[in-house]
Design a protein around this motif. Structure first.
Motif, PDB file in Angstrom:
ATOM      1  N   THR A   1      37.866  -4.258  20.770  1.00 19.95           N
ATOM      2  CA  THR A   1      38.977  -3.425  20.315  1.00 19.95           C
ATOM      3  C   THR A   1      39.228  -2.314  21.307  1.00 19.95           C
ATOM      4  O   THR A   1      38.335  -1.854  21.999  1.00 19.95           O
ATOM      5  CB  THR A   1      38.668  -2.828  18.937  1.00 19.95           C
ATOM      6  OG1 THR A   1      37.476  -2.076  19.016  1.00 19.95           O
ATOM      7  CG2 THR A   1      38.512  -3.921  17.900  1.00 19.95           C
ATOM      8  N   GLY A   2      40.471  -1.877  21.388  1.00 25.95           N
ATOM      9  CA  GLY A   2      40.781  -0.752  22.262  1.00 25.95           C
ATOM     10  C   GLY A   2      41.952  -1.061  23.166  1.00 25.95           C
ATOM     11  O   GLY A   2      42.217  -2.187  23.527  1.00 25.95           O
ATOM     12  N   ARG A   3      42.660  -0.032  23.568  1.00 17.88           N
ATOM     13  CA  ARG A   3      43.785  -0.165  24.469  1.00 17.88           C
ATOM     14  C   ARG A   3      43.626   0.836  25.599  1.00 17.88           C
ATOM     15  O   ARG A   3      43.265   1.985  25.384  1.00 17.88           O
ATOM     16  CB  ARG A   3      45.098   0.116  23.728  1.00 17.88           C
ATOM     17  CG  ARG A   3      45.404  -0.920  22.628  1.00 17.88           C
ATOM     18  CD  ARG A   3      45.746  -2.267  23.243  1.00 17.88           C
ATOM     19  NE  ARG A   3      46.157  -3.235  22.226  1.00 17.88           N
ATOM     20  CZ  ARG A   3      45.335  -4.092  21.654  1.00 17.88           C
ATOM     21  NH1 ARG A   3      44.061  -4.082  21.947  1.00 17.88           N
ATOM     22  NH2 ARG A   3      45.785  -4.960  20.770  1.00 17.88           N
TER      23      ARG A   3
ATOM     24  N   PRO B   1      36.649 -10.228  25.519  1.00 21.01           N
ATOM     25  CA  PRO B   1      37.238  -8.902  25.290  1.00 21.01           C
ATOM     26  C   PRO B   1      38.736  -8.994  25.041  1.00 21.01           C
ATOM     27  O   PRO B   1      39.411  -9.920  25.506  1.00 21.01           O
ATOM     28  CB  PRO B   1      36.950  -8.146  26.594  1.00 21.01           C
ATOM     29  CG  PRO B   1      36.811  -9.216  27.611  1.00 21.01           C
ATOM     30  CD  PRO B   1      36.231 -10.402  26.911  1.00 21.01           C
ATOM     31  N   ALA B   2      39.265  -8.041  24.309  1.00 26.72           N
ATOM     32  CA  ALA B   2      40.687  -8.030  23.989  1.00 26.72           C
ATOM     33  C   ALA B   2      41.507  -7.594  25.200  1.00 26.72           C
ATOM     34  O   ALA B   2      40.989  -7.047  26.173  1.00 26.72           O
ATOM     35  CB  ALA B   2      40.938  -7.063  22.829  1.00 26.72           C
ATOM     36  N   VAL B   3      42.786  -7.840  25.121  1.00 27.73           N
ATOM     37  CA  VAL B   3      43.686  -7.347  26.155  1.00 27.73           C
ATOM     38  C   VAL B   3      43.624  -5.830  26.170  1.00 27.73           C
ATOM     39  O   VAL B   3      43.682  -5.180  25.134  1.00 27.73           O
ATOM     40  CB  VAL B   3      45.127  -7.820  25.870  1.00 27.73           C
ATOM     41  CG1 VAL B   3      46.082  -7.256  26.911  1.00 27.73           C
ATOM     42  CG2 VAL B   3      45.200  -9.331  25.855  1.00 27.73           C
ATOM     43  N   VAL B   4      43.528  -5.252  27.356  1.00 31.31           N
ATOM     44  CA  VAL B   4      43.303  -3.816  27.425  1.00 31.31           C
ATOM     45  C   VAL B   4      44.580  -2.986  27.402  1.00 31.31           C
ATOM     46  O   VAL B   4      44.533  -1.773  27.488  1.00 31.31           O
ATOM     47  CB  VAL B   4      42.471  -3.445  28.675  1.00 31.31           C
ATOM     48  CG1 VAL B   4      41.091  -4.040  28.581  1.00 31.31           C
ATOM     49  CG2 VAL B   4      43.175  -3.898  29.956  1.00 31.31           C
TER      50      VAL B   4
ATOM     51  N   SER C   1      40.677   9.658  16.189  1.00 33.29           N
ATOM     52  CA  SER C   1      41.696   9.485  17.221  1.00 33.29           C
ATOM     53  C   SER C   1      41.614   8.116  17.877  1.00 33.29           C
ATOM     54  O   SER C   1      40.555   7.673  18.303  1.00 33.29           O
ATOM     55  CB  SER C   1      41.532  10.573  18.288  1.00 33.29           C
ATOM     56  OG  SER C   1      42.478  10.397  19.330  1.00 33.29           O
ATOM     57  N   ALA C   2      42.777   7.432  17.978  1.00 28.97           N
ATOM     58  CA  ALA C   2      42.801   6.089  18.561  1.00 28.97           C
ATOM     59  C   ALA C   2      44.095   5.778  19.312  1.00 28.97           C
ATOM     60  O   ALA C   2      44.132   4.818  20.080  1.00 28.97           O
ATOM     61  CB  ALA C   2      42.588   5.032  17.473  1.00 28.97           C
TER      62      ALA C   2
ATOM     63  N   SER D   1      38.333   1.387  19.240  1.00 31.98           N
ATOM     64  CA  SER D   1      37.086   1.426  19.999  1.00 31.98           C
ATOM     65  C   SER D   1      36.850   2.810  20.591  1.00 31.98           C
ATOM     66  O   SER D   1      35.760   3.104  21.062  1.00 31.98           O
ATOM     67  CB  SER D   1      37.089   0.375  21.114  1.00 31.98           C
ATOM     68  OG  SER D   1      38.171   0.579  21.990  1.00 31.98           O
ATOM     69  N   GLU D   2      37.837   3.666  20.565  1.00 37.09           N
ATOM     70  CA  GLU D   2      37.643   5.094  20.857  1.00 37.09           C
ATOM     71  C   GLU D   2      37.204   5.810  19.585  1.00 37.09           C
ATOM     72  O   GLU D   2      36.269   6.625  19.598  1.00 37.09           O
ATOM     73  CB  GLU D   2      38.938   5.714  21.382  1.00 37.09           C
ATOM     74  CG  GLU D   2      38.851   7.228  21.544  1.00 37.09           C
ATOM     75  CD  GLU D   2      40.201   7.915  21.618  1.00 37.09           C
ATOM     76  OE1 GLU D   2      40.213   9.160  21.632  1.00 37.09           O
ATOM     77  OE2 GLU D   2      41.249   7.226  21.646  1.00 37.09           O
TER      78      GLU D   2
END
Length: 448
Positions: free
Chosen positions: A6-8, A39-42, A334-335, A361-362
């Motif tokens: 997870t995460g961008r 891993p997911a797309v960043v 916060s995300a 993921s943050e």
């Protein structure tokens, strides 16, 4: 099945530091389904080789986004007064689980800490299984390395004196037969050996993609719960990101989304505290210019009803929102990428420097830091915090430090209608977010 990191991420910008590692190996219990971890797309890359963090105003002018540093987070979450009281996470250990890890995690944390005037901390790296040598040209490895960097720096930002253990799990390059079972096995080993107080997991797989799901057979998920059951017995807190797909999530191909509401595991597990995402609106000092809203920009905070787990007793007080099912998330941090966090990385020699990253993921390692502070304040591990959390919520008092997110924004994503942030608990942000100065001591004192 696709295990998404997870995460961008937004901006990209590495020297290599050697790390001492502990080699461990064990096998997952028999009859546990093996899956491939990917891993997911960043997300979007808006800049390369950022030599130093920019101010919020500079980010707005250059990329039309807000960007925040740990000093702003400390103000936003009311952490500084806790630090002045000596509540810094000292004596507590945060365990972070990621495939591959990062070969430069210690160096990068040192640079990050120095930039913002924070004391650094020693990162202990544990290699679980035969982790292959890091290849900066391997996109899976660099994706997980970015995740590892984000996890470590966010946990440290909130709990600067806590110890950090990074568990690097191996993913077979030829067989594709390891993933979630290996992660769970690594966690169980560390729990059994009394290594950590809180475990942060920034990955997940859509419940629907597990073998047997379509036939109503959930045994493939339930056979993976052994680490969480062990954590519950040993009083270790387990957290998981609720995901970045809003009320939907990724299909098994790891690229396309379901056209209906779905949920993901391990976030949906009742033994896990599910961490959702918010968007902060801060000035350069970290003070809010308006209330928090739901994370929904380059991704969206995961949330909704589990199709595997029924409503646990700790959610009986919010049954009007979750119905007969387990609802996620439980609480949020916060995300949003528009309001993302500055992080430093150097694992890729072609992109050394500062990034802006977001996603749940943050949020998850941020909350892992909060739990470490509460463990220190309590003088012992709090373990499974679910009952404590919902009991605090039921008091509906500012003294608990639970801050409602109720601005009417939502986690609709990829054409799937999500849930609005309304008064009280909702399936977009859970019980809300935290004012740490009040929440940490309240959680520490609340009886389980």
């Amino acid at each position: 099945m696709h295990i998404a990191r997870t995460g961008r991420g937004l901006a990209a910008a590495t020297s290599v530091a050697a790390l001492a590692v502990t080699a461990l190996a064990n096998a997952a219990p028999a009859a546990v389904p093996h899956t491939l971890a990917v891993p997911a797309v960043v997300g979007h890359t808006l800049a390369h080789d950022v030599s130093s963090p920019l101010s919020n105003a500079q980010c707005q002018a250059k990329w039309q986004i807000n960007c925040y540093n740990p000093l702003q987070y400390r103000t936003a979450y009311d952490l500084n007064a806790l630090y002045r009281k000596g509540v810094t996470g000292k004596g507590r250990t945060i365990v972070i689980v990621d495939s591959y890890g990062s070969p430069t995690v210690q160096h990068d944390l040192d640079v990050y800490s120095k930039q913002f005037g924070l004391p650094s901390t020693k990162v202990k790296v544990v290699k679980w299984g035969h982790v292959p040598a890091f290849d900066p040209k391997n996109s899976d490895m660099t994706g997980w390395a970015g995740e590892t960097t984000l996890d470590v720096e966010m946990a440290h930002a909130v709990a600067p004196a806590a110890k950090i253990v990074v568990v690097e799990t191996a993913v077979s390059e030829t067989e594709g037969t390891t993933g979630l079972p290996e992660m769970m096995d690594a966690e169980k080993y560390l729990i059994d050996h009394n290594v950590g107080d809180v475990i942060s997991q920034s990955f997940g797989a859509t419940e629907n993609t597990f073998p047997g799901f379509a036939k109503g057979d959930f045994s493939s998920i339930k056979k993976l719960r052994y680490a969480f059951q062990d954590a519950d017995r040993k009083h270790v807190t387990v957290l998981a990101a609720s995901g970045d797909g809003g009320a939907t999530d990724l299909r098994a191909d790891g690229k396309t989304y379901y056209d209906k509401r779905v949920n993901s595991w391990p976030s949906s597990d009742p033994l896990v505290t599910s961490i959702g995402g918010t968007q902060l609106h801060l000035n350069d000092k970290g003070n809010r210019v308006k209330p928090d809203s739901v994370y929904n920009d380059y991704g969206s905070g995961g949330g909704g009803q589990s199709h595997v787990f029924t409503r646990p007793s700790f959610q009986n007080g919010v049954k009007s929102k979750v119905g007969t099912r387990r609802g996620t998330p439980d609480i949020s941090m916060s995300a949003a990428v528009d309001g993302g966090a500055w992080i430093y990385s150097s694992f890729d020699p072609t992109a050394t420097g500062w990034d802006v990253s977001g996603g749940t993921s943050e949020a998850t390692p941020l909350f892992a830091g909060i739990v470490a502070l509460a463990d220190q304040a309590a003088g012992h591990r709090l373990g499974n915090i679910q009952k404590r959390l919902y009991d605090l919520y039921s008091r509906h008092s500012k003294s608990t430090g639970i801050v409602d997110v109720n601005d009417g924004t939502n986690n609709s994503y990829q054409g799937v209608t999500g849930y609005k942030a309304v008064n009280g608990y909702d399936l977009a942000t859970g019980v809300g977010t935290v004012d740490a100065l009040r929440f940490v001591p309240a959680l520490a004192k609340q009886r389980p």
